[in-house]
Design a protein around this motif. Structure first.
Motif, PDB file in Angstrom:
ATOM      1  N   SER A 226       0.834  -1.210   0.000  1.00 26.35           N
ATOM      2  CA  SER A 226       0.000   0.000   0.000  1.00 26.35           C
ATOM      3  C   SER A 226       0.862   1.251   0.000  1.00 26.35           C
TER       4      SER A 226
ATOM      5  N   GLU B 261      11.029   2.988   5.996  1.00 27.10           N
ATOM      6  CA  GLU B 261      10.849   1.547   6.207  1.00 27.10           C
ATOM      7  C   GLU B 261      11.822   1.044   7.278  1.00 27.10           C
ATOM      8  N   ARG B 262      11.265   0.401   8.291  1.00 21.33           N
ATOM      9  CA  ARG B 262      12.088  -0.087   9.409  1.00 21.33           C
ATOM     10  C   ARG B 262      13.126  -1.130   8.970  1.00 21.33           C
TER      11      ARG B 262
ATOM     12  N   GLY C  21       4.856  -7.427   3.717  1.00 25.11           N
ATOM     13  CA  GLY C  21       4.351  -8.801   3.747  1.00 25.11           C
ATOM     14  C   GLY C  21       4.134  -9.405   2.376  1.00 25.11           C
TER      15      GLY C  21
ATOM     16  N   VAL D  74      10.201   4.795  12.332  1.00 22.85           N
ATOM     17  CA  VAL D  74       9.451   5.957  12.808  1.00 22.85           C
ATOM     18  C   VAL D  74       9.020   5.657  14.231  1.00 22.85           C
TER      19      VAL D  74
ATOM     20  N   GLU E 154       1.412   1.289  13.611  1.00 18.04           N
ATOM     21  CA  GLU E 154       2.299   1.888  14.626  1.00 18.04           C
ATOM     22  C   GLU E 154       2.152   3.399  14.795  1.00 18.04           C
TER      23      GLU E 154
ATOM     24  N   MET F 280      -3.329  -2.590   5.403  1.00 16.35           N
ATOM     25  CA  MET F 280      -3.813  -3.353   6.559  1.00 16.35           C
ATOM     26  C   MET F 280      -3.955  -2.481   7.794  1.00 16.35           C
TER      27      MET F 280
ATOM     28  N   GLY G 237      -5.675 -12.241   4.540  1.00 16.89           N
ATOM     29  CA  GLY G 237      -4.806 -13.290   4.003  1.00 16.89           C
ATOM     30  C   GLY G 237      -4.106 -12.823   2.742  1.00 16.89           C
TER      31      GLY G 237
END
Ligand code: 48F
Length: 261
Positions: free
Chosen positions: A37, A56-57, A64, A128, A174, A225, A237
Motif C-alpha cells: 500500500s 521503512e524499518r 508482507g 518511525v 504503529e 492493513m 490473508g
C-alpha cells in the motif's frame, strides 16, 4: 586506467545520502511502511509531482508481499485491482474465474522500481518512533536508525515535517498507536481509539480496506492493513488487491487535499 580511490567511494556515498536526507526534511507526504500500500501510494503521489518520502524499518522493502502465503511466493489479486497489476507491469495469470496470480518477487520489485523512479525517496532501515505534533494536528515524523532501536541505545532521534503522514505500517498500525497514546484529541473511529484487527474474512476485509482508507486524525491517513486494524476490519490473508487499491485511494485523496488552498 584510474586507480580506484576508497576515499572517493566513501565521499560519493556520504555526499549523495545527505543530499537525499536534506531534500526530504520537508515533504508533501511522508509514508510510514514500504509494503504494497505504501509503495503504490508513494508512486502515484510522486508521479503527480508531490514530494514523497517513504520510511521503512527493515533493510528490505516490500513488507508482507515477498512471502506470498505461508512462504509460497505467489500472491492473488482480484478483478477490481487488475488495472494496478497492469499499470505497474506485473505479469499475472488468470486462475479460475475472477482470480489472478502473480509472482510475489516480481510484484515487490516492480512496485519498488516504480516508486523510486517516479521520484519517491525510500529510507530503509529507518524506524518511525513518534510524530511531530502541533495543537490537534500531526505535522511530521520522528525517525531513528533501526539498529539504534534494536540495540536499545539511548540515542535521540531526528525529525522531518510533512503536510500529510500516511500510516501504512500493516497489522501493527504503529503511527496511529503513537497518536492515540500521545497526541491530544481523539481518532476519527467509532470509539475514538484503535478498534483493533479482527480474524480472517477475505471478502469483507478487502472491501473494508478501501472504505477504511481515510484521514484518521488531522494530518494522518491510514492505508493498507493498518486501515483495517485501526477501524476494526478483519484480516484478508494473501490476497493483495485491497492493498493496491488502498494505496491508489490514499494517493488520490491526498493529491486532492494538497491542491486545496
Ligand atoms: O505489512 P505491510 O506489507 O503493509 P501493507 O501495505 O500490506 C499488508 C500485506 O503485506 C499483508 C496483508 C494482506 O494481504 O495483510 O500483511 O498494509 O508493510 C508494512 C511495512 O511497514 C514497516 C514494516 O517493516 C513493513 O515493511 N513498518 C512497520 N512499522 C514501522 C515500519 C515503523 N514504525 N517505522 C518504519 N517502518
Amino acid at each position: 586506467m584510474v586507480e580506484l580511490d576508497e576515499r572517493i567511494i566513501t565521499e560519493a556515498i556520504i555526499h549523495r545520502f545527505f543530499e537525499k536526507l536534506r531534500a526530504n526534511l520537508d515533504v508533501d507526504v511522508a509514508i510510514v511502511g514500504c509494503g504494497p500500500s505504501g509503495l503504490v501510494a508513494g508512486t502515484l503521489l510522486a508521479e503527480a509531482g508531490k514530494r514523497v518520502a517513504i520510511f521503512e524499518r527493515k533493510l528490505s522493502i516490500g513488507g508482507g508481499m515477498w512471502g506470498g502465503g505461508m512462504l509460497f511466493n505467489e500472491i492473488v489479486v482480484q478483478e477490481s485491482a487488475l488495472h494496478l497489476l497492469q499499470r505497474f507491469g506485473i505479469r499475472y495469470v488468470p486462475y479460475r474465474d475472477h482470480y489472478y496470480a502473480a509472482d510475489s518477487i516480481e510484484a515487490v520489485t516492480s512496485l519498488a522500481r516504480a516508486a523510486v523512479q517516479a521520484g519517491a525517496t525510500i529510507f530503509n532501515t529507518v524506524t518511525v518512533e513518534d510524530v511531530v505534533m502541533r495543537p490537534d494536528r500531526v505535522i511530521g515524523l520522528v525517525i531513528n536508525w533501526t539498529p539504534v532501536e534494536m540495540a536499545g541505545l539511548h540515542v535521540d532521534p531526528l525529525a522531518i515535517h510533512a503536510r500529510f503522514v500516511v500510516d501504512a505500517t500493516g497489522h501493527d498500525t504503529e503511527v496511529v498507536r503513537v497518536v492515540a497514546k500521545k497526541v491530544p484529541g481523539k481518532l476519527n473511529t467509532p470509539s475514538g481509539q484503535i478498534e483493533g484487527e479482527k480474524s480472517m474474512w477475505s471478502e469483507r476485509a478487502e472491501s473494508l480496506t478501501l472504505e477504511n482508507t481515510r484521514e484518521v486524525f488531522p494530518g494522518l491517513y491510514v492505508a493498507g492493513m493498518a486501515a483495517n486494524a485501526t477501524y476494526g476490519g478483519p484480516r484478508m490473508g494473501p490476497i493483495f488487491g485491497g492493498m493496491l487499491l488502498s494505496g491508489e485511494k490514499v494517493a488520490r485523496e491526498l493529491i486532492q487535499r494538497l491542491s486545496d488552498p
